[in-house]
Design a protein around this motif. Structure first.
Motif, PDB file in Angstrom:
ATOM      1  N   THR A 362      10.428 -13.207   4.588  1.00  0.00           N
ATOM      2  CA  THR A 362       9.116 -12.651   4.933  1.00  0.00           C
ATOM      3  C   THR A 362       9.239 -11.509   5.937  1.00  0.00           C
ATOM      4  OG1 THR A 362       8.186 -14.816   4.424  1.00  0.00           O
ATOM      5  CG2 THR A 362       6.754 -13.291   5.588  1.00  0.00           C
ATOM      6  N   HIS A 363      10.357 -11.453   6.675  1.00  0.00           N
ATOM      7  CA  HIS A 363      10.593 -10.286   7.543  1.00  0.00           C
ATOM      8  C   HIS A 363      10.597  -9.006   6.706  1.00  0.00           C
ATOM      9  CE1 HIS A 363      11.794 -13.285  10.509  1.00  0.00           C
ATOM     10  NE2 HIS A 363      11.898 -12.326  11.418  1.00  0.00           N
ATOM     11  N   ALA A 364      11.241  -9.077   5.531  1.00  0.00           N
ATOM     12  CA  ALA A 364      11.319  -7.896   4.659  1.00  0.00           C
ATOM     13  C   ALA A 364       9.944  -7.557   4.104  1.00  0.00           C
ATOM     14  CB  ALA A 364      12.310  -8.153   3.530  1.00  0.00           C
ATOM     15  N   VAL A 365       9.176  -8.593   3.734  1.00  0.00           N
ATOM     16  CA  VAL A 365       7.827  -8.362   3.208  1.00  0.00           C
ATOM     17  C   VAL A 365       6.965  -7.702   4.290  1.00  0.00           C
ATOM     18  CG1 VAL A 365       5.801  -9.397   2.103  1.00  0.00           C
ATOM     19  CG2 VAL A 365       8.068 -10.421   1.740  1.00  0.00           C
ATOM     20  N   ALA A 366       7.097  -8.177   5.528  1.00  0.00           N
ATOM     21  CA  ALA A 366       6.286  -7.637   6.631  1.00  0.00           C
ATOM     22  C   ALA A 366       6.555  -6.145   6.820  1.00  0.00           C
ATOM     23  CB  ALA A 366       6.586  -8.403   7.922  1.00  0.00           C
ATOM     24  N   ALA A 367       7.815  -5.744   6.821  1.00  0.00           N
ATOM     25  CA  ALA A 367       8.143  -4.327   6.998  1.00  0.00           C
ATOM     26  C   ALA A 367       7.643  -3.516   5.807  1.00  0.00           C
ATOM     27  CB  ALA A 367       9.649  -4.157   7.170  1.00  0.00           C
ATOM     28  N   ALA A 368       7.731  -4.100   4.606  1.00  0.00           N
ATOM     29  CA  ALA A 368       7.270  -3.398   3.406  1.00  0.00           C
ATOM     30  C   ALA A 368       5.765  -3.161   3.461  1.00  0.00           C
ATOM     31  CB  ALA A 368       7.638  -4.201   2.154  1.00  0.00           C
ATOM     32  N   LEU A 369       4.995  -4.171   3.887  1.00  0.00           N
ATOM     33  CA  LEU A 369       3.540  -4.004   3.971  1.00  0.00           C
ATOM     34  C   LEU A 369       3.182  -2.921   4.974  1.00  0.00           C
ATOM     35  CD1 LEU A 369       1.868  -7.544   3.777  1.00  0.00           C
ATOM     36  CD2 LEU A 369       2.681  -6.041   1.971  1.00  0.00           C
ATOM     37  N   ARG A 370       3.903  -2.914   6.090  1.00  0.00           N
ATOM     38  CA  ARG A 370       3.681  -1.920   7.142  1.00  0.00           C
ATOM     39  C   ARG A 370       3.793  -0.505   6.571  1.00  0.00           C
ATOM     40  NH1 ARG A 370       7.300  -4.330  11.651  1.00  0.00           N
ATOM     41  NH2 ARG A 370       8.888  -2.974  10.781  1.00  0.00           N
ATOM     42  N   GLU A 371       4.781  -0.290   5.679  1.00  0.00           N
ATOM     43  CA  GLU A 371       5.040   1.062   5.180  1.00  0.00           C
ATOM     44  C   GLU A 371       4.289   1.392   3.894  1.00  0.00           C
ATOM     45  OE1 GLU A 371       9.176   2.193   5.284  1.00  0.00           O
ATOM     46  OE2 GLU A 371       9.534   1.032   7.115  1.00  0.00           O
ATOM     47  N   ALA A 372       4.007   0.355   3.082  1.00  0.00           N
ATOM     48  CA  ALA A 372       3.362   0.581   1.773  1.00  0.00           C
ATOM     49  C   ALA A 372       1.992   1.236   1.969  1.00  0.00           C
ATOM     50  CB  ALA A 372       3.206  -0.732   1.018  1.00  0.00           C
ATOM     51  N   ASN A 373       1.351   0.844   3.030  1.00  0.00           N
ATOM     52  CA  ASN A 373       0.013   1.334   3.353  1.00  0.00           C
ATOM     53  C   ASN A 373      -0.095   2.852   3.425  1.00  0.00           C
ATOM     54  OD1 ASN A 373      -1.848   2.036   5.981  1.00  0.00           O
ATOM     55  ND2 ASN A 373      -2.777   0.580   4.544  1.00  0.00           N
ATOM     56  N   SER A 374       0.944   3.518   3.905  1.00  0.00           N
ATOM     57  CA  SER A 374       0.871   4.978   4.027  1.00  0.00           C
ATOM     58  C   SER A 374       1.575   5.681   2.853  1.00  0.00           C
ATOM     59  CB  SER A 374       1.476   5.419   5.360  1.00  0.00           C
ATOM     60  OG  SER A 374       2.766   4.882   5.486  1.00  0.00           O
ATOM     61  N   MET A 375       1.849   4.918   1.783  1.00  0.00           N
ATOM     62  CA  MET A 375       2.443   5.540   0.586  1.00  0.00           C
ATOM     63  C   MET A 375       1.342   5.659  -0.474  1.00  0.00           C
ATOM     64  SD  MET A 375       6.019   3.353   0.620  1.00  0.00           S
ATOM     65  CE  MET A 375       6.769   4.053  -0.856  1.00  0.00           C
ATOM     66  N   SER A 376       1.638   6.406  -1.569  1.00  0.00           N
ATOM     67  CA  SER A 376       0.588   6.597  -2.568  1.00  0.00           C
ATOM     68  C   SER A 376       0.700   5.542  -3.672  1.00  0.00           C
ATOM     69  CB  SER A 376       0.684   7.997  -3.161  1.00  0.00           C
ATOM     70  OG  SER A 376       1.871   8.089  -3.908  1.00  0.00           O
ATOM     71  N   ALA A 377      -0.386   5.360  -4.415  1.00  0.00           N
ATOM     72  CA  ALA A 377      -0.485   4.278  -5.403  1.00  0.00           C
ATOM     73  C   ALA A 377       0.491   4.451  -6.562  1.00  0.00           C
ATOM     74  CB  ALA A 377      -1.919   4.174  -5.926  1.00  0.00           C
ATOM     75  N   ASP A 378       1.041   5.651  -6.748  1.00  0.00           N
ATOM     76  CA  ASP A 378       2.028   5.786  -7.826  1.00  0.00           C
ATOM     77  C   ASP A 378       3.459   5.608  -7.312  1.00  0.00           C
ATOM     78  OD1 ASP A 378       2.276   8.090  -6.422  1.00  0.00           O
ATOM     79  OD2 ASP A 378       1.974   9.462  -8.111  1.00  0.00           O
ATOM     80  N   GLU A 379       3.597   5.239  -6.046  1.00  0.00           N
ATOM     81  CA  GLU A 379       4.936   4.925  -5.522  1.00  0.00           C
ATOM     82  C   GLU A 379       5.161   3.404  -5.589  1.00  0.00           C
ATOM     83  OE1 GLU A 379       6.449   7.934  -2.283  1.00  0.00           O
ATOM     84  OE2 GLU A 379       4.436   7.271  -1.717  1.00  0.00           O
ATOM     85  N   THR A 380       6.437   3.005  -5.571  1.00  0.00           N
ATOM     86  CA  THR A 380       6.746   1.572  -5.667  1.00  0.00           C
ATOM     87  C   THR A 380       7.733   1.152  -4.580  1.00  0.00           C
ATOM     88  OG1 THR A 380       8.569   2.055  -7.181  1.00  0.00           O
ATOM     89  CG2 THR A 380       6.480   1.428  -8.185  1.00  0.00           C
ATOM     90  N   VAL A 381       7.540  -0.071  -4.075  1.00  0.00           N
ATOM     91  CA  VAL A 381       8.545  -0.644  -3.184  1.00  0.00           C
ATOM     92  C   VAL A 381       9.005  -1.964  -3.778  1.00  0.00           C
ATOM     93  CG1 VAL A 381       7.528   0.430  -1.133  1.00  0.00           C
ATOM     94  CG2 VAL A 381       6.970  -1.932  -1.669  1.00  0.00           C
TER      95      VAL A 381
END
Ligand SMILES: *Cc1c(COP(=O)(O)O)cnc(C)c1O
Length: 416
Positions: A362-381
């Motif tokens: 969940t540490h990895a999920v937490a960092a991903a959520l933090r960054e996904a927010n400022s990415m665009s909807a056609d990008e993927t993590v």
């Protein structure tokens, strides 16, 4: 030479930049050389990798799927988030890849006994299942303090036929269990293999563990190309010793457009000193301990610091020399997530997706959520969900202050 080839190269074998090596007592030289030889013959034999894949297909649910977290992606409102489901492995984590792989090497060497050390107990349980399956004798060393903290895992290891030795030396935790395992090995190496649990320790262990865990990255790359049909923009993985992170990163290391992000245990926050970060913010420093050179969480005198994390599997002072090197050359970025962030995100993912992730993952999920927010909807993590969270029930219920759970504990466990 690509980065993946450089990690498995025979040039300056066992070194990744300035990290790695084998700083070991002379008595272990012969057995490590034997291990290097058997590993070399195994990896140059194409039938060996096929045998490994076959075992993992029929015993551990490989290939593990990739799940698109549509609800959580919509909630966050940025990049599309995908999980690599290592939690669906036998015994609930990526550890199965490493122990089964090393088990096959043991069979090639003709040894009859395995030993391992374990802190939280997950690696001990995984090793005990492998030993049962392959008909090997098994001894697990565990600090006496950890034996008390991890009763359910001790119970299962014993039921699986392993002998669990409680180590009372020193602080009676993981590092003392490691010392005791090495002592055993020095006497028993003729018929015994030491199943190291992560991509750390003296050469050839980091390379062997990375070799088996790369199955995660190879599958992920193929799966992402087939659906959604593109490489991820970023890949996230939690970093304890670094085996699940190295494993998934290896699949994308030679795709420079894919950003690789390791996530360490931020504990109560890096500024408090109560954490288990080494590479994040360069709070650790290079040194030699436990047989290899890497970043350790140590003071200026080289004294190892006390580590803290809500996730027992991330609570370790060293880190894979492979990741130390990839971080130094800027190929892997290392961040951290705090205990509190992790508990919040765990709750969020359970409610939105019905997936109970391990506290480590969940540490990895937490960092991903933090960054996904400022990415665009056609990008993927892509996030590596290294394990499932059932094992964390005591810690999670405690952190969430669940009243019914407290009553249950008092009624049932309190009476034992
Ligand atoms: C053991 C464990 C880890 C930490 O180990 P790495 O070698 O860093 O992968 C991470 N996640 C889970 C679920 C674990 O059990």
């Amino acid at each position: 030479m690509g980065l993946v080839d450089s990690i498995f190269s025979h040039e300056r074998e066992g070194y990744y930049g300035e990290y790695g090596g084998a700083f070991i007592p002379e008595i272990l030289r012969t057995t490590l050389d034997e291990l290097i030889d058997v590993f070399d013959s195994a990896r140059s034999d194409p039938a060996f990798w096929d045998e490994f894949l076959q075992v993992m297909r029929t015993y551990s649910c490989r290939p593990t799927p990739i799940t698109h977290l549509e609800n959580l992606s919509n909630e966050v409102g940025g990049a599309q988030i995908y999980l690599k489901r290592e939690d669906l492995n036998h015994t609930g984590a990526h550890k199965a890849n490493n122990v089964m792989g090393q088990g096959l090497l043991v069979r090639r060497m003709g040894k009859k006994r395995v030993i391992a050390e374990t802190g939280a107990g997950q690696h001990g349980v995984a090793t005990a299942t492998m030993a049962a399956r392959l008909g090997l004798q098994c001894t697990i060393y565990m600090g006496a303090v950890d034996v008390e903290r991890q009763r359910p895992n001790v119970f299962w290891m014993e039921q699986l036929g392993a002998e669990v030795v409680s180590v009372t030396d020193g602080s009676a935790t993981l590092k003392d269990a490691i010392n005791e395992s090495l002592r055993d090995w020095a006497h028993s190496m003729a018929n015994t293999h030491y199943v190291l649990g992560t991509a750390c320790g003296p050469h050839p262990f980091p390379q062997i563990v990375a070799y088996f865990q790369r199955v995660i990255g190879e599958e992920s790359r193929e799966q992402m190309l087939s659906a959604p049909g593109c490489l991820p923009d970023k890949v996230f993985a939690c970093v304890g010793g670094g085996s699940n992170a190295t494993g998934i990163f290896l699949g994308f290391l030679d795709d420079p457009q894919v950003e690789l992000v390791g996530v360490e245990a931020g504990g109560l926050g890096l500024a408090t000193g109560e954490h288990a970060a080494r590479l994040a913010g360069k709070v650790g420093s290079p040194g030699v301990a436990q047989g290899y050179k890497t970043y350790f969480f140590q003071d200026s005198e080289g004294q190892m610091q006390h580590t803290h994390s809500v996730a027992a599997g991330l609570d370790y002072i060293g880190v894979s020399p492979i990741l130390a090197h990839l971080s130094d050359i800027g190929r892997v970025r290392v961040e951290s997530a705090t205990d509190k962030e992790v508990i919040d995100v765990l709750k969020r993912m359970m409610r939105a997706e019905g997936i109970i992730g391990a506290l480590e993952s969940t540490h990895a999920v937490a960092a991903a959520l933090r960054e996904a927010n400022s990415m665009s909807a056609d990008e993927t993590v892509l996030v590596n969900l290294s394990g499932r969270g059932d094992k964390d029930i005591f810690t999670i219920a405690d952190a969430l202050e669940d009243e019914n759970w407290k009553r249950f504990l008092k009624d049932k466990v309190g009476k034992l």
